[in-house]
Design a protein around this motif. Structure first.
Motif, PDB file in Angstrom:
ATOM      1  N   ALA A  88       0.561  -3.051  11.554  1.00  0.00           N
ATOM      2  CA  ALA A  88       0.094  -1.902  10.786  1.00  0.00           C
ATOM      3  C   ALA A  88       0.253  -0.604  11.569  1.00  0.00           C
ATOM      4  O   ALA A  88       0.769   0.389  11.047  1.00  0.00           O
ATOM      5  CB  ALA A  88      -1.364  -2.107  10.376  1.00  0.00           C
ATOM      6  N   VAL A  89      -0.169  -0.600  12.832  1.00  0.00           N
ATOM      7  CA  VAL A  89      -0.124   0.638  13.606  1.00  0.00           C
ATOM      8  C   VAL A  89       1.178   0.759  14.393  1.00  0.00           C
ATOM      9  O   VAL A  89       1.783   1.823  14.452  1.00  0.00           O
ATOM     10  CB  VAL A  89      -1.339   0.712  14.557  1.00  0.00           C
ATOM     11  CG1 VAL A  89      -1.279   1.961  15.401  1.00  0.00           C
ATOM     12  CG2 VAL A  89      -2.628   0.674  13.763  1.00  0.00           C
ATOM     13  N   LYS A 136       3.804   1.465  -1.208  1.00  0.00           N
ATOM     14  CA  LYS A 136       4.719   1.400  -2.345  1.00  0.00           C
ATOM     15  C   LYS A 136       6.173   1.334  -1.890  1.00  0.00           C
ATOM     16  O   LYS A 136       7.042   2.015  -2.408  1.00  0.00           O
ATOM     17  CB  LYS A 136       4.522   2.593  -3.283  1.00  0.00           C
ATOM     18  CG  LYS A 136       3.113   2.677  -3.832  1.00  0.00           C
ATOM     19  CD  LYS A 136       3.063   3.576  -5.057  1.00  0.00           C
ATOM     20  CE  LYS A 136       1.703   3.576  -5.691  1.00  0.00           C
ATOM     21  NZ  LYS A 136       0.742   4.488  -5.026  1.00  0.00           N
ATOM     22  N   PHE A 143      -2.795  -5.329  14.003  1.00  0.00           N
ATOM     23  CA  PHE A 143      -2.656  -4.006  14.625  1.00  0.00           C
ATOM     24  C   PHE A 143      -1.192  -3.730  14.964  1.00  0.00           C
ATOM     25  O   PHE A 143      -0.677  -2.642  14.719  1.00  0.00           O
ATOM     26  CB  PHE A 143      -3.511  -3.935  15.894  1.00  0.00           C
ATOM     27  CG  PHE A 143      -3.481  -2.594  16.570  1.00  0.00           C
ATOM     28  CD1 PHE A 143      -4.381  -1.614  16.222  1.00  0.00           C
ATOM     29  CD2 PHE A 143      -2.525  -2.311  17.542  1.00  0.00           C
ATOM     30  CE1 PHE A 143      -4.348  -0.378  16.826  1.00  0.00           C
ATOM     31  CE2 PHE A 143      -2.487  -1.072  18.159  1.00  0.00           C
ATOM     32  CZ  PHE A 143      -3.409  -0.106  17.797  1.00  0.00           C
ATOM     33  N   PHE A 170       0.829  -1.208   0.000  1.00  0.00           N
ATOM     34  CA  PHE A 170       0.000   0.000   0.000  1.00  0.00           C
ATOM     35  C   PHE A 170       0.860   1.253   0.000  1.00  0.00           C
ATOM     36  O   PHE A 170       0.549   2.235  -0.655  1.00  0.00           O
ATOM     37  CB  PHE A 170      -0.912  -0.012   1.236  1.00  0.00           C
ATOM     38  CG  PHE A 170      -1.715   1.240   1.415  1.00  0.00           C
ATOM     39  CD1 PHE A 170      -2.777   1.524   0.561  1.00  0.00           C
ATOM     40  CD2 PHE A 170      -1.418   2.145   2.422  1.00  0.00           C
ATOM     41  CE1 PHE A 170      -3.523   2.675   0.720  1.00  0.00           C
ATOM     42  CE2 PHE A 170      -2.154   3.301   2.576  1.00  0.00           C
ATOM     43  CZ  PHE A 170      -3.213   3.565   1.721  1.00  0.00           C
ATOM     44  N   ALA A 180      -6.870  -3.501  25.948  1.00  0.00           N
ATOM     45  CA  ALA A 180      -7.814  -2.390  26.049  1.00  0.00           C
ATOM     46  C   ALA A 180      -9.126  -2.738  25.358  1.00  0.00           C
ATOM     47  O   ALA A 180     -10.192  -2.310  25.795  1.00  0.00           O
ATOM     48  CB  ALA A 180      -7.206  -1.130  25.428  1.00  0.00           C
ATOM     49  N   SER A 181      -9.038  -3.517  24.260  1.00  0.00           N
ATOM     50  CA  SER A 181     -10.240  -3.785  23.485  1.00  0.00           C
ATOM     51  C   SER A 181     -11.051  -4.934  24.052  1.00  0.00           C
ATOM     52  O   SER A 181     -12.273  -4.896  24.066  1.00  0.00           O
ATOM     53  CB  SER A 181      -9.870  -4.111  22.034  1.00  0.00           C
ATOM     54  OG  SER A 181      -9.315  -3.000  21.421  1.00  0.00           O
ATOM     55  N   PHE A 182     -10.367  -5.988  24.469  1.00  0.00           N
ATOM     56  CA  PHE A 182     -11.082  -7.184  24.917  1.00  0.00           C
ATOM     57  C   PHE A 182     -10.586  -7.596  26.298  1.00  0.00           C
ATOM     58  O   PHE A 182      -9.978  -8.653  26.456  1.00  0.00           O
ATOM     59  CB  PHE A 182     -10.865  -8.326  23.920  1.00  0.00           C
ATOM     60  CG  PHE A 182     -11.101  -7.917  22.500  1.00  0.00           C
ATOM     61  CD1 PHE A 182     -12.394  -7.753  22.020  1.00  0.00           C
ATOM     62  CD2 PHE A 182     -10.037  -7.684  21.658  1.00  0.00           C
ATOM     63  CE1 PHE A 182     -12.617  -7.366  20.717  1.00  0.00           C
ATOM     64  CE2 PHE A 182     -10.254  -7.287  20.344  1.00  0.00           C
ATOM     65  CZ  PHE A 182     -11.542  -7.131  19.876  1.00  0.00           C
ATOM     66  N   ALA A 216       3.109   2.093  10.453  1.00  0.00           N
ATOM     67  CA  ALA A 216       2.661   3.481  10.493  1.00  0.00           C
ATOM     68  C   ALA A 216       3.805   4.412  10.863  1.00  0.00           C
ATOM     69  O   ALA A 216       3.813   5.590  10.500  1.00  0.00           O
ATOM     70  CB  ALA A 216       1.513   3.634  11.477  1.00  0.00           C
ATOM     71  N   LEU A 259     -11.723 -11.214  27.466  1.00  0.00           N
ATOM     72  CA  LEU A 259     -11.091 -12.338  26.778  1.00  0.00           C
ATOM     73  C   LEU A 259      -9.627 -12.464  27.158  1.00  0.00           C
ATOM     74  O   LEU A 259      -9.090 -13.564  27.284  1.00  0.00           O
ATOM     75  CB  LEU A 259     -11.193 -12.157  25.262  1.00  0.00           C
ATOM     76  CG  LEU A 259     -12.575 -12.312  24.652  1.00  0.00           C
ATOM     77  CD1 LEU A 259     -12.522 -12.073  23.164  1.00  0.00           C
ATOM     78  CD2 LEU A 259     -13.104 -13.707  24.928  1.00  0.00           C
ATOM     79  N   PHE A 318      -3.177  -3.235  22.890  1.00  0.00           N
ATOM     80  CA  PHE A 318      -4.392  -3.002  22.112  1.00  0.00           C
ATOM     81  C   PHE A 318      -5.456  -4.051  22.443  1.00  0.00           C
ATOM     82  O   PHE A 318      -6.623  -3.722  22.681  1.00  0.00           O
ATOM     83  CB  PHE A 318      -4.030  -3.043  20.625  1.00  0.00           C
ATOM     84  CG  PHE A 318      -5.194  -3.213  19.688  1.00  0.00           C
ATOM     85  CD1 PHE A 318      -6.049  -2.163  19.430  1.00  0.00           C
ATOM     86  CD2 PHE A 318      -5.409  -4.417  19.045  1.00  0.00           C
ATOM     87  CE1 PHE A 318      -7.116  -2.322  18.562  1.00  0.00           C
ATOM     88  CE2 PHE A 318      -6.467  -4.584  18.175  1.00  0.00           C
ATOM     89  CZ  PHE A 318      -7.332  -3.530  17.935  1.00  0.00           C
TER      90      PHE A 318
END
Lengths: 202, 375
Positions: free
Chosen positions: B109-110, B69, B106, B67, B135-137, B114, B140, B132
């Protein structure tokens, strides 16, 4: 013609959030839901238009040495008004926005437009600028809130979008503070790409 | 407009037999023994989680490079594989299959691309991925503690031999037949009992307070038994996939040290600090904690040898590395003792990653030929 230009200026070309990076505090804090974003946007837009109007009207009367306190008095008047009206008629929204309603007083978009635009432009242009900036601010908040509410709660404007399977395990981080920063940086990066593709500034 | 350019690699421009690819595959080899232990204790599900995580990490890296390049060959230099493995090692074995995929994507990519790819990331991508996911789950990520296979069959349960701990475990709200708490969860529970005892004392229920205190110290006593140490060393305990088997992790680390990939200052200063502060305030009062338990339990062995020692996100000078290790160790123990989470390893490393530029700024080696300023 120039009136139209002042109106559209704040929507994209000088969008207060994505281009000028102003008003970040409420922008990051209240965009947990589209409803909050719209409420905050409406409140800020009203204050922006009204304060731009008054500042522009009195721009030749206000001595330049005490202009900032004068602007603050004008802005605070309208914020108090908004605060009371919202408390009376939209108590739920007032509660969820909380401290960020009184904090509109120090929102740098409003002070910035008073200082940077309204104090040297005629009344009509200033009002047009206030409307444009207000719409730009509201749109920016709705964009971020859309991502945050969709990812973090599976809903949009309290409407069920992504279904209960997602809502049982939503991407909680999107609603939390780090999600706001991450998504904001990606949105700003996206605008930067648009700009460079167009061969615009820098 | 594609035109040939002179490709300049990142500094330092030193001739060496090492390359990113070589180092990364050494790290992968060093991490594999612990995977064998995880598969043995937690079942093939653990293997699947690691495979999915690695696949997602490499795919995410490939797509990001495509993405942006940039040369897609970076996706196959092994660094994404290491990130994928480390992320999978940092999740509980009982998580659903999509969780490691999301976390790895994540992380790459982040956390990495990034910021500009390998060498430019500010924090360890695998740990960022874990943060991540935490914080999100949160549910779980803190409830999927699969008990090792052998316990589930009802034999050889170490907590049972220690009696009292098993009893405490059964009182945990979410305890069911197949999930077991991690040793640090159990320790945290003993501190909670201490707090309840304090409260009872204040309310005047001295008998109840005494009972609670006895239970708390009973748990801590059980955790400091030789049999517990042995289980922790082998990895027969609840925990994240890759953090459990201390012996096999150490074997991997030894391999890295022999290959000259691992810089020993970071792990030593980190683990040393953890041990010292475990003794100072790891127990109920002062200077009576159990350093052996604190070093063996939780993720400090995995973190110390494979994440604190990450080359990109740690200081470059020897002195800076020691400061980094001490800071991370101190934070780990503070979170373990007083924080909201039972384990503080990952957050402590992330926090120290953030101050790495500051450490590098203040700890500068003397430049050759530099003259001391007279003032």
């Amino acid at each position: 013609m120039s009136l139209m230009k002042d109106l559209t200026n704040g929507i994209y070309k000088e969008n207060p959030v994505f281009k000028l990076a102003l008003g970040m505090c409420p922008f990051l804090a209240v965009t947990t839901s589209v409803e909050n974003a719209l409420g905050m946007g409406a409140a800020a837009t009203f204050v922006l238009i009204a304060s731009n109007f008054l500042v522009s009207l009195f721009r030749n009367l206000i001595p330049s040495k005490v202009r900032i306190p004068c602007y603050i008095v004008i802005i605070a008047t309208f914020v108090t008004l908004v605060d009371m009206v919202m408390h009376a008629y939209l108590p739920a929204l007032h509660k969820s926005l909380g401290i960020f309603i009184p904090l509109i007083v120090v929102n740098c978009i409003i002070l910035g437009r008073a200082e940077g635009f309204a104090n040297r432009h005629p009344v009509l242009n200033s009002v047009a600028d206030g409307i444009g900036m207000g719409i730009g601010f509201t749109m920016a908040m709705v964009v971020l809130a859309t991502f945050r509410e969709l990812l973090g709660n599976g809903t949009w404007l309290n409407m069920d979008v992504l279904g209960s399977a997602f809502q049982n395990q939503p991407l909680l981080i999107a609603i939390l503070a780090p999600g706001a920063f991450i998504l904001l940086s990606f949105i700003m990066g996206f605008f930067k790409i648009l700009e460079t593709r167009k061969g615009g500034c820098q | 407009m594609e035109h040939k350019r002179f490709e300049l690699a990142m500094s330092p421009h030193v001739g060496t037999h090492q390359s990113t690819r070589k180092i990364m595959f050494d790290v992968v080899i060093a991490l594999l023994p612990a995977l064998a232990a995880a598969t043995w204790f937690f079942g093939p599900g653990a293997l699947l989680i690691v495979a999915l995580s690695v696949g997602a990490a490499v795919l995410a890296e490939y797509l990001c490079l495509k993405f942006m390049k940039r040369p897609v060959s970076f996706a196959f230099d092994g660094s994404a594989i290491v990130t994928g493995i480390l992320l999978a090692y940092n999740v509980p074995p009982g998580v659903p299959w999509w969780l490691p995929i999301l976390g790895s994507a994540f992380a790459i990519a982040v956390g990495k691309q990034a910021f500009g790819g390998l060498g430019h990331n500010i924090v360890n991508p695998a740990l960022l991925g874990r943060a991540f996911l935490m914080a999100s789950f949160p549910i779980l990520m803190t409830a999927g503690w699969t008990a090792p296979e052998e316990w589930r069959n009802g034999q050889n349960n170490p907590w049972e031999t220690n009696g009292i701990v098993q009893e405490e475990l059964l009182e945990m709200p979410n305890a069911d037949a197949i999930s077991g708490a991690t040793p640090l969860n159990v320790l945290k529970q003993s501190f909670d009992l201490d707090k309840s005892a304090d409260l009872a004392n204040k309310e005047g229920n001295h008998a109840e307070a005494l009972d609670l205190e006895a239970r708390a110290s009973g748990i801590r006593h059980a955790l400091s038994q030789k049999s517990t140490y042995l289980n922790l060393l082998v990895g027969r305990r609840g925990g994240c996939i890759g953090e459990t088997s201390v012996l096999l992790l150490l074997a991997g680390a030894l391999f890295l040290i022999i290959r000259g990939v691992l810089e020993i200052r970071l792990p030593i200063s980190y683990l040393g600090t953890v041990a010292i502060f475990a003794w100072v305030f790891g127990g109920s009062g002062w200077f009576n904690g159990d350093p052996i338990f604190h070093v063996l339990a939780g993720g400090v062995i995995l973190g110390g040898f494979f994440m604190v020692s990450d080359m990109v996100t740690t200081p470059v000078t020897p002195k800076g590395r020691i400061i980094f290790g001490i800071g991370a160790g101190l934070l780990t123990m503070i979170i373990r003792r007083w924080g909201g989470y039972p384990e503080g390893c990952s957050y402590s490393i992330l926090l120290m990653n953030l101050v790495t530029p500051l450490i590098d700024r203040f700890i500068r080696p003397k430049v050759f030929g530099e003259v001391k300023e007279n003032d």
